[in-house]
Design an enzyme around this catalytic site. Structure first.
Site, PDB file in Angstrom:
ATOM      1  N   LEU A 142      -0.184  -5.285   7.985  1.00 31.80           N
ATOM      2  CA  LEU A 142       1.191  -4.811   8.100  1.00 31.80           C
ATOM      3  C   LEU A 142       1.390  -3.781   6.994  1.00 31.80           C
ATOM      4  CD1 LEU A 142       3.312  -8.081   8.603  1.00 31.80           C
ATOM      5  CD2 LEU A 142       2.608  -6.445  10.351  1.00 31.80           C
ATOM      6  N   ASP A 143       2.130  -2.716   7.292  1.00 32.91           N
ATOM      7  CA  ASP A 143       2.443  -1.729   6.254  1.00 32.91           C
ATOM      8  C   ASP A 143       3.138  -2.422   5.090  1.00 32.91           C
ATOM      9  OD1 ASP A 143       1.446   0.334   7.793  1.00 32.91           O
ATOM     10  OD2 ASP A 143       3.398   0.862   8.649  1.00 32.91           O
ATOM     11  N   LYS A 144       3.018  -1.830   3.913  1.00 30.18           N
ATOM     12  CA  LYS A 144       3.639  -2.395   2.705  1.00 30.18           C
ATOM     13  C   LYS A 144       5.113  -2.712   2.927  1.00 30.18           C
ATOM     14  CE  LYS A 144       4.780  -1.290  -2.101  1.00 30.18           C
ATOM     15  NZ  LYS A 144       4.731  -0.279  -3.180  1.00 30.18           N
TER      16      LYS A 144
END
Length: 306
Positions: A142-144
């Site tokens: 998952l993106d930051k």
């Protein structure tokens, strides 16, 4: 400032929880809340990601707090002594997998700049408490600035099983997306081929086979003139897929400056991995995990009363 006591679970028992009474910058608020600590000590607690505002980790000293927001501070002793997980909680664990709920602001895996303050590194330390030989393997990311449900494997074999059979094993992946504007169509379907530029910007092509095929379905949950809350189903899992497809629709994800957003009133990316359902890689049992939609998404997209 009014402190709320809540000892229902370990994380809250090891945390200080405050309700914001008036608009104020974060650092002065924390210094007031932790008046027994030095300025440098408070700043280091911020930098380490031990402070959560509503539903995201916040490290900016000048972040503008609004009345009604909740600020949670993970105690230093808890973080060190109890080996508390910062910016995440474990939803499920067995001999093969760990499923977590990740907060926005926490990296999934290491980058050149940050090696330790990641979900992967923390889980590696966590499983090694039981046995120094234990390891954790990344299955997906998952993106930051995306929060929600994420899965890791406990062996290379399980990782390979999951990755090689991802399309058949995973039964449902749905996201909550807070986007700018009132989405006109109640339901929609986006199909394109995604390519990535040399500057790592992903973009759509309508030319068949010109990149990786990506398919996204969405439906409107609630909306007003400024924002829409969508439930988004992924039929393919491409890098930045939802963010690019929302930009293509003309309704960029809130806080996503990279892909056309003009606003960021929630202080984070308006993307949350809400549901992950899959057949267990060993037992083949169907499992389903949910992470509640962040309150800020619901508040911003709520229909305004006349």
């Amino acid at each position: 400032m009014s402190k709320k006591h809540n000892t229902r679970n370990k994380k809250q028992a090891n945390s200080l929880i405050y309700t914001v009474r008036e608009q104020q910058e974060l650092l002065p608020f924390l210094r007031e809340a932790m008046s027994n600590r030095s300025r440098n000590s408070v700043k280091s607690i911020l930098t380490r990601g031990q402070v959560t505002v509503d539903d995201h980790i916040e490290t900016k000293h000048n972040y503008s707090l609004q009345a009604g927001q909740t600020v949670t501070i993970l105690k230093n002793k808890a973080a060190v002594k109890e080996n508390a997980l910062i910016g995440m909680s474990i939803l499920y664990e067995d001999d093969d997998i760990i499923v977590i709920n990740k907060e926005a602001g926490l990296l999934s895996i290491a980058t050149e700049k940050e090696k330790r303050q990641t979900a992967h590194h923390q889980l590696m330390e966590y499983v090694r408490l039981e046995n120094p030989q234990n390891r954790i393997f990344v299955v997906h990311r998952l993106d930051k600035d995306t929060s929600g449900v994420m899965m890791f494997a406990k062996s290379e074999q399980v990782k390979r099983t999951l990755q090689n059979n991802w399309k058949t094993i995973v039964k449902k992946r749905s996201y909550a997306a807070l986007v700018e504007g009132k989405v006109a169509k109640e339901k929609g379907y986006i199909s394109s081929w995604l390519r990535e530029s040399k500057t790592h910007l992903v973009y759509s092509s309508q030319t068949k086979n010109d990149g990786l095929h990506a398919v996204t379905r969405y439906k409107v949950i609630q909306s007003n003139q400024d924002y829409s809350l969508l439930e988004v189903q992924l039929e393919t899992g491409r890098k930045n897929q939802i963010r690019v497809h929302m930009q293509d629709l003309g309704y960029p994800v809130v806080g996503d400056k990279k892909y056309g957003s003009k606003t960021n009133e929630i202080g984070r990316l308006g993307l949350h991995a809400k549901v992950l359902s899959f057949n267990h890689p060993t037992t083949e049992q169907l499992l389903l995990f949910k992470a509640d939609v962040p309150k800020s998404f619901l508040t911003k997209s709520k229909l305004e009363k006349n």
